[in-house]
Scaffold this motif. Sequence first.
Motif, PDB file in Angstrom:
ATOM      1  N   ARG A 118       0.827  -1.197   0.000  1.00 56.55           N
ATOM      2  CA  ARG A 118       0.000   0.000   0.000  1.00 56.55           C
ATOM      3  C   ARG A 118       0.870   1.260   0.000  1.00 56.55           C
ATOM      4  N   ILE A 119       0.211   2.393  -0.220  1.00 54.45           N
ATOM      5  CA  ILE A 119       0.818   3.708  -0.031  1.00 54.45           C
ATOM      6  C   ILE A 119      -0.106   4.459   0.931  1.00 54.45           C
ATOM      7  N   THR A 120       0.269   4.498   2.192  1.00 58.34           N
ATOM      8  CA  THR A 120      -0.578   5.106   3.216  1.00 58.34           C
ATOM      9  C   THR A 120      -0.759   6.595   2.946  1.00 58.34           C
ATOM     10  N   ARG A 121      -1.979   7.073   3.113  1.00 56.44           N
ATOM     11  CA  ARG A 121      -2.308   8.425   2.657  1.00 56.44           C
ATOM     12  C   ARG A 121      -2.104   9.525   3.681  1.00 56.44           C
ATOM     13  N   TRP A 132       7.615   8.363   7.201  1.00 59.41           N
ATOM     14  CA  TRP A 132       6.201   8.553   6.856  1.00 59.41           C
ATOM     15  C   TRP A 132       5.511   9.519   7.816  1.00 59.41           C
ATOM     16  N   PHE A 140       2.229  10.129  -0.767  1.00 58.31           N
ATOM     17  CA  PHE A 140       0.986   9.590  -1.319  1.00 58.31           C
ATOM     18  C   PHE A 140       0.461  10.478  -2.450  1.00 58.31           C
ATOM     19  N   ARG A 141       0.456  11.769  -2.198  1.00 59.23           N
ATOM     20  CA  ARG A 141      -0.059  12.700  -3.215  1.00 59.23           C
ATOM     21  C   ARG A 141       0.806  12.668  -4.474  1.00 59.23           C
ATOM     22  N   SER A 143       2.578  10.159  -5.574  1.00 61.27           N
ATOM     23  CA  SER A 143       2.264   8.901  -6.247  1.00 61.27           C
ATOM     24  C   SER A 143       0.974   9.019  -7.052  1.00 61.27           C
ATOM     25  N   TYR A 144      -0.045   9.585  -6.429  1.00 61.22           N
ATOM     26  CA  TYR A 144      -1.351   9.724  -7.079  1.00 61.22           C
ATOM     27  C   TYR A 144      -1.251  10.584  -8.344  1.00 61.22           C
ATOM     28  N   GLY A 214      -2.062   5.772  -8.585  1.00 66.63           N
ATOM     29  CA  GLY A 214      -0.905   5.690  -7.701  1.00 66.63           C
ATOM     30  C   GLY A 214       0.154   4.763  -8.267  1.00 66.63           C
TER      31      GLY A 214
END
Length: 562
Positions: A118-121, A132, A140-141, A143-144, A214
């Motif tokens: 996952r990529i925790t938001r 993190w 996260f942003r 990646s998105y 992502g």
Amino acid sequence: MSKPVIPILPLDDRSVNYECLQMLGEAAGFRVLLPPKTWLGTPWRVGDMPRLHDWLLEQAPHADALIVAIDTLGYGGLVNSRRSTDSLETVLARLACLRAIKQAQPQTALLAFNVLMRITRGNDAEEEKAYWADYGARIFRLSYLEDRAAMAVGTPAEAEEIAALRREIPRELVEDFLAGRARNHTVNRTMIDWAAAGVFDYLIIPQDDTVDYGWNIAESRRLRRYVSTIGAADRVSIYPGTDETAMLLLARYATQRAGFTPRVRLRYSGSTSDQVITAYEDRPMTEMVKAHLGPLAGVVSDAPDADIVLYINAPAEVQGNGPEQWALALSDAQIAALPAASQAALAGYRQHSNGAATLREMFTVRRDLPEFVRSLAAEVEAGRTCAVVDVAFVNAGDLALGELLERMPALSQLAAYGGWNTAGNTLGCVLAHAVIRHLQMLHGATPEAIAAHVRFLFLRLVEDDLFMARLRTQIAVEDLPALGLPITLGNVGEHAETVRALVEHKLSEAAAQLAQDRFIGWQVQAGDAAILLEALTLTDVELPWGRLFDLTMNVDARYVIG
């Protein structure tokens, strides 16, 4: 006849990956074996991989099937799969024993799952690498937005935001994160190769905490294309989920042994709910059902005589945040009656919550829950296998639906219920339970297996509705501020035992009332066998990771064989 033996190497020591597997296995008539919890990974402890490796090799010769969490064997657990700096070669060397097991025992069903990381938001390092805490939301942003750009849907404003994020986030942190992803992606792909070569009878690549774009979604696209290219779609599934996956593989083994392919009819609580994409998924709800039916070789069917009727309480508009419901439903008079410390903490909690989406879903007119439950009650009364997927809110059941279900006389006759964590988690869990219960109805079951089904149904109602949607938030609001804590579902530190005792006391009282109202005195059948329920009691109530978010408990059942 002896029970099939199924050793399971689980993802970690939480209830959904441990006690729940024991109950479902018993309901299916299996003997489930698990390693000691102290060998498994947690946020503060890497799993004991040498011991787990040896345990697996010791159990394999006596197994009818093996279910293996690749991340436990390769990295030491789900959390450490995100933190580990081990080389690809080291990870694959740990997994080599699986090839050896299959070569020595080709008749043993080997079922595995390997999480797509996952990529925790948010800025939360409790289950991630330390950086993190400061940069998680921005990574996260980034990646998105970069995946949106790669898919040709990015905007000029987003391109400027990408450039700004690249300046703000230290390059070495992005490189470190992407290096870990690249290693894990290669392991995912290698496991697909092993499935195609027959090492695994079935492999699931669950996408942990997914959204629509992502770096992780780009990886999923590549893996799905690769599965299609090598012709492995009959042995590999890739879809959103994680914690429910071992349950679904357990149900797969049950269906394969029985030669059963489930046909599932869907019934939604709202006319548009089938098209809503929930918070941690990447596709509409009906497509989620189809994906989770893949490991079961099942299909969606409109036939009136479908094997299972899946009642899905999905969002009408946007999935709300389940733990917020209780706090947002408080009246001014109820707030005024709270202790001063709780009132102050609640004001801050409400200010920083995602209250708009949750309130909109709580009071929507686009889902008719009374009609939904009337229909459910009629289908149950007609003797059909009915299960409830409660995903209008994330991380808890729907308060309003829970209240209606508690008034449904034949609640104990449900095949399954779930309303925990993500929609993918709930859906896979409910499908697994419903399929196992339907097999009981078709082929009969021992009284012990029937009781295990009831115990699991009761556990899910108590945990997902009574605890997650109500008491958990109530305790956080009413009791944590008096301990000097904020309103949180996170780690409560030195107060863990005090909070655990509060949970045990309040939840046991609520569970006893539910048992008295809807379970005690009811008969539950499977073929020619039946049990008459006399008592259901919670035992072994724990907060496994020292936080209110997770709960571990067991259910004792007393019954008369009838």
